[in-house]
Design a protein around this motif. Sequence first.
Motif, PDB file in Angstrom:
ATOM      1  N   PHE A 125       0.801  -1.172   0.104  1.00  0.00           N
ATOM      2  CA  PHE A 125      -0.195   0.080  -0.160  1.00  0.00           C
ATOM      3  C   PHE A 125       0.888   1.193  -0.033  1.00  0.00           C
ATOM      4  O   PHE A 125       1.912   1.515   0.793  1.00  0.00           O
ATOM      5  CB  PHE A 125      -0.895  -0.118   1.123  1.00  0.00           C
ATOM      6  N   ALA A 126       0.527   2.141  -0.858  1.00  0.00           N
ATOM      7  CA  ALA A 126       1.467   3.321  -1.065  1.00  0.00           C
ATOM      8  C   ALA A 126       0.662   4.431  -1.482  1.00  0.00           C
ATOM      9  O   ALA A 126      -0.054   4.279  -2.448  1.00  0.00           O
ATOM     10  CB  ALA A 126       2.760   3.053  -1.834  1.00  0.00           C
ATOM     11  N   GLN A 127       1.134   5.584  -1.097  1.00  0.00           N
ATOM     12  CA  GLN A 127       0.469   6.848  -1.545  1.00  0.00           C
ATOM     13  C   GLN A 127       1.481   7.769  -2.453  1.00  0.00           C
ATOM     14  O   GLN A 127       1.668   8.686  -2.136  1.00  0.00           O
ATOM     15  CB  GLN A 127      -0.475   7.596  -0.761  1.00  0.00           C
ATOM     16  N   VAL A 128       2.111   7.204  -3.294  1.00  0.00           N
ATOM     17  CA  VAL A 128       3.130   7.792  -4.126  1.00  0.00           C
ATOM     18  C   VAL A 128       2.692   8.033  -5.475  1.00  0.00           C
ATOM     19  O   VAL A 128       3.392   8.880  -6.262  1.00  0.00           O
ATOM     20  CB  VAL A 128       4.539   6.960  -4.050  1.00  0.00           C
ATOM     21  N   VAL A 129       1.438   7.497  -6.031  1.00  0.00           N
ATOM     22  CA  VAL A 129       0.980   8.059  -7.288  1.00  0.00           C
ATOM     23  C   VAL A 129      -0.553   8.697  -7.009  1.00  0.00           C
ATOM     24  O   VAL A 129      -1.163   8.220  -6.099  1.00  0.00           O
ATOM     25  CB  VAL A 129       0.758   6.684  -7.986  1.00  0.00           C
ATOM     26  N   ARG A 130      -0.691   9.744  -7.619  1.00  0.00           N
ATOM     27  CA  ARG A 130      -2.208  10.391  -7.668  1.00  0.00           C
ATOM     28  C   ARG A 130      -2.798  10.578  -9.006  1.00  0.00           C
ATOM     29  O   ARG A 130      -2.083  11.169  -9.752  1.00  0.00           O
ATOM     30  CB  ARG A 130      -2.073  11.736  -6.919  1.00  0.00           C
ATOM     31  N   ASP A 131      -3.961  10.104  -9.199  1.00  0.00           N
ATOM     32  CA  ASP A 131      -4.620  10.169 -10.344  1.00  0.00           C
ATOM     33  C   ASP A 131      -3.787   9.537 -11.568  1.00  0.00           C
ATOM     34  O   ASP A 131      -3.709  10.350 -12.572  1.00  0.00           O
ATOM     35  CB  ASP A 131      -5.024  11.369 -10.830  1.00  0.00           C
ATOM     36  N   GLY A 132      -3.111   8.531 -11.192  1.00  0.00           N
ATOM     37  CA  GLY A 132      -2.255   8.069 -12.391  1.00  0.00           C
ATOM     38  C   GLY A 132      -0.867   8.558 -12.522  1.00  0.00           C
ATOM     39  O   GLY A 132      -0.056   8.187 -13.338  1.00  0.00           O
ATOM     40  N   LEU A 133      -0.512   9.951 -11.850  1.00  0.00           N
ATOM     41  CA  LEU A 133       0.682  10.326 -11.977  1.00  0.00           C
ATOM     42  C   LEU A 133       1.771  10.182 -10.770  1.00  0.00           C
ATOM     43  O   LEU A 133       1.059  10.310  -9.485  1.00  0.00           O
ATOM     44  CB  LEU A 133       0.687  11.953 -12.227  1.00  0.00           C
ATOM     45  N   VAL A 134       2.886   9.839 -10.761  1.00  0.00           N
ATOM     46  CA  VAL A 134       3.794   9.917  -9.889  1.00  0.00           C
ATOM     47  C   VAL A 134       4.300  10.980  -9.072  1.00  0.00           C
ATOM     48  O   VAL A 134       4.276  12.283  -9.688  1.00  0.00           O
ATOM     49  CB  VAL A 134       5.100   9.291 -10.395  1.00  0.00           C
ATOM     50  N   VAL A 135       3.788  11.320  -8.021  1.00  0.00           N
ATOM     51  CA  VAL A 135       3.948  12.471  -7.000  1.00  0.00           C
ATOM     52  C   VAL A 135       4.991  12.385  -6.082  1.00  0.00           C
ATOM     53  O   VAL A 135       5.438  13.315  -5.548  1.00  0.00           O
ATOM     54  CB  VAL A 135       2.392  12.981  -6.520  1.00  0.00           C
ATOM     55  N   ASP A 136       5.541  11.100  -5.877  1.00  0.00           N
ATOM     56  CA  ASP A 136       6.588  11.012  -4.860  1.00  0.00           C
ATOM     57  C   ASP A 136       7.682  10.064  -5.697  1.00  0.00           C
ATOM     58  O   ASP A 136       7.467   8.816  -5.590  1.00  0.00           O
ATOM     59  CB  ASP A 136       6.225  10.294  -3.704  1.00  0.00           C
ATOM     60  N   PHE A 137       8.492  10.545  -6.501  1.00  0.00           N
ATOM     61  CA  PHE A 137       9.222   9.682  -7.168  1.00  0.00           C
ATOM     62  C   PHE A 137      10.234   9.050  -6.421  1.00  0.00           C
ATOM     63  O   PHE A 137      10.563   7.727  -6.548  1.00  0.00           O
ATOM     64  CB  PHE A 137      10.263  10.644  -8.222  1.00  0.00           C
ATOM     65  N   ILE A 138      10.891   9.430  -5.505  1.00  0.00           N
ATOM     66  CA  ILE A 138      11.877   8.683  -4.549  1.00  0.00           C
ATOM     67  C   ILE A 138      11.202   7.422  -3.870  1.00  0.00           C
ATOM     68  O   ILE A 138      11.579   6.516  -4.043  1.00  0.00           O
ATOM     69  CB  ILE A 138      12.781   9.615  -3.684  1.00  0.00           C
ATOM     70  N   GLY A 139       9.849   8.008  -3.267  1.00  0.00           N
ATOM     71  CA  GLY A 139       9.139   7.024  -2.676  1.00  0.00           C
ATOM     72  C   GLY A 139       8.752   6.006  -3.462  1.00  0.00           C
ATOM     73  O   GLY A 139       8.916   4.664  -3.234  1.00  0.00           O
ATOM     74  N   ALA A 140       8.241   6.184  -4.715  1.00  0.00           N
ATOM     75  CA  ALA A 140       7.690   5.244  -5.679  1.00  0.00           C
ATOM     76  C   ALA A 140       9.016   4.274  -6.184  1.00  0.00           C
ATOM     77  O   ALA A 140       8.790   3.170  -5.893  1.00  0.00           O
ATOM     78  CB  ALA A 140       7.296   5.762  -6.698  1.00  0.00           C
ATOM     79  N   THR A 141      10.186   4.836  -6.259  1.00  0.00           N
ATOM     80  CA  THR A 141      11.386   3.981  -6.641  1.00  0.00           C
ATOM     81  C   THR A 141      11.905   3.087  -5.537  1.00  0.00           C
ATOM     82  O   THR A 141      12.193   1.835  -5.690  1.00  0.00           O
ATOM     83  CB  THR A 141      12.511   4.905  -7.134  1.00  0.00           C
ATOM     84  N   ASN A 142      11.909   3.628  -4.345  1.00  0.00           N
ATOM     85  CA  ASN A 142      12.147   2.804  -3.250  1.00  0.00           C
ATOM     86  C   ASN A 142      11.371   1.717  -2.998  1.00  0.00           C
ATOM     87  O   ASN A 142      11.844   0.557  -2.657  1.00  0.00           O
ATOM     88  CB  ASN A 142      12.398   3.604  -1.889  1.00  0.00           C
ATOM     89  N   ILE A 143       9.893   1.846  -3.193  1.00  0.00           N
ATOM     90  CA  ILE A 143       9.308   0.721  -3.104  1.00  0.00           C
ATOM     91  C   ILE A 143       9.362  -0.395  -4.178  1.00  0.00           C
ATOM     92  O   ILE A 143       9.317  -1.597  -3.811  1.00  0.00           O
ATOM     93  CB  ILE A 143       7.521   1.331  -2.760  1.00  0.00           C
ATOM     94  N   VAL A 144       9.365   0.181  -5.346  1.00  0.00           N
ATOM     95  CA  VAL A 144       9.456  -0.715  -6.293  1.00  0.00           C
ATOM     96  C   VAL A 144      10.972  -1.560  -6.161  1.00  0.00           C
ATOM     97  O   VAL A 144      10.804  -2.997  -6.204  1.00  0.00           O
ATOM     98  CB  VAL A 144       9.438  -0.244  -7.820  1.00  0.00           C
ATOM     99  N   ARG A 145      12.012  -1.088  -5.796  1.00  0.00           N
ATOM    100  CA  ARG A 145      13.336  -1.545  -5.375  1.00  0.00           C
ATOM    101  C   ARG A 145      13.172  -2.651  -4.422  1.00  0.00           C
ATOM    102  O   ARG A 145      13.350  -3.768  -4.368  1.00  0.00           O
ATOM    103  CB  ARG A 145      14.288  -0.416  -5.117  1.00  0.00           C
ATOM    104  N   GLU A 146      12.434  -2.086  -3.222  1.00  0.00           N
ATOM    105  CA  GLU A 146      11.994  -3.057  -2.181  1.00  0.00           C
ATOM    106  C   GLU A 146      11.342  -4.353  -2.421  1.00  0.00           C
ATOM    107  O   GLU A 146      11.781  -5.515  -2.001  1.00  0.00           O
ATOM    108  CB  GLU A 146      11.299  -2.267  -1.195  1.00  0.00           C
ATOM    109  N   LEU A 147      10.276  -4.351  -3.155  1.00  0.00           N
ATOM    110  CA  LEU A 147       9.345  -5.229  -3.678  1.00  0.00           C
ATOM    111  C   LEU A 147      10.501  -6.133  -4.855  1.00  0.00           C
ATOM    112  O   LEU A 147      10.104  -7.560  -4.566  1.00  0.00           O
ATOM    113  CB  LEU A 147       8.089  -4.708  -4.590  1.00  0.00           C
ATOM    114  N   LYS A 148      11.125  -5.526  -5.689  1.00  0.00           N
ATOM    115  CA  LYS A 148      12.014  -6.302  -6.545  1.00  0.00           C
ATOM    116  C   LYS A 148      12.731  -7.167  -5.628  1.00  0.00           C
ATOM    117  O   LYS A 148      13.051  -8.468  -6.095  1.00  0.00           O
ATOM    118  CB  LYS A 148      12.669  -5.474  -7.350  1.00  0.00           C
TER     119      LYS A 148
END
Length: 278
Positions: A59-82
């Motif tokens: 669960f993450a709130q790094v994207v709003r209405d389809g747009l990435v609003v927290d680039f670093i947060g989003a990248t960190n989560i994808v890296r963590e899940l990977k």
Amino acid sequence: MANLNKVDELIKKVEQSIKSPKKVSASDKLYVGVDLGTAYIVIVVLDENKQPVACEMKFAQVVRDGLVVDFIGATNIVRELKKKLEDKLGFELTKAAIAVPPGTGERDIKTHMYVVEGAGMEVVSVEDEPTAANAVLEVENGVVVDVGGGTTGLSIFENGKVIYTADEATGGTQLSLVVAGAYKIPFEEAEEKKKDIKNQDEIFHIVTPVIQKIGSIVRTHIQGFNVEKIYLVGGTCCLKDFERIIKKETGIETIKPLNPFLVTPLGIAINCASKENV
Ligand SMILES: Nc1ncnc2c1ncn2[C@@H]1O[C@H](COP(=O)(O)OP(=O)(O)OP(=O)(O)O)[C@@H](O)[C@H]1O
Ligand SMILES: [Mg+2]
């Protein structure tokens, strides 16, 4: 459409792969789908036979209405899940497909790509979300409606091709907000209350107006098209009786696969496999 039983069987395998990943060997090619959503980031991994091998989500709130609003947060989560997936499988994930809401501009598509590339995977395919979902559903004629956390996206298919798309800012977050308001509880608590099947009869009358609104969005957009079936995907459609309200609002037969939450992420991974095999 592909037989609904077949769709449900495949989704069940993704569900199982969350708890018990499938064994893979070094010679297996792995295909990855990354779904960066408003509410959830989900990664699905398939083997070369397009069979589910592993899945992780957060669960993450790094994207709003389809747009990435927290680039670093989003990248960190994808890296963590990977990393979690790689630890489970014992192999590195190098290539991935992504999807964006219909109508997303070039720059925003690039940002989505940079998130996944920043996490260490090459992006081999970018599709719009309902088209990705349709890699699972294989709808020839009808409308695919993706009700996520932030938005309701829809694509009308005719002879297997997209002829119309739309995206509107109503989704599961709004349902949680009305639950939070009605019970005077924080949003996070409302989100949990809403998702628990045990509470869904109790909250039904509270969330019904928002679902009716989603139904009216669908009805407005499909006016003028010859749509005979509605196919529901996206986490919000998991709600008990969601399909019944949409059918009532639109007067159109409405089909909901098992666990609609997983359809788009699975479809994105299927697109990764299709891209790689051409
Ligand atoms: N079992 C459930 N019952 C009801 N709602 C659910 C359930 N599981 C997830 N949801 C809701 O679905 C939404 C998330 O769905 P999904 O992951 O499809 O959205 P997203 O892709 O993150 O968002 P978007 O597509 O709008 O960018 C959240 O609002 C969540 O509360
Ligand atoms: Mg989504």
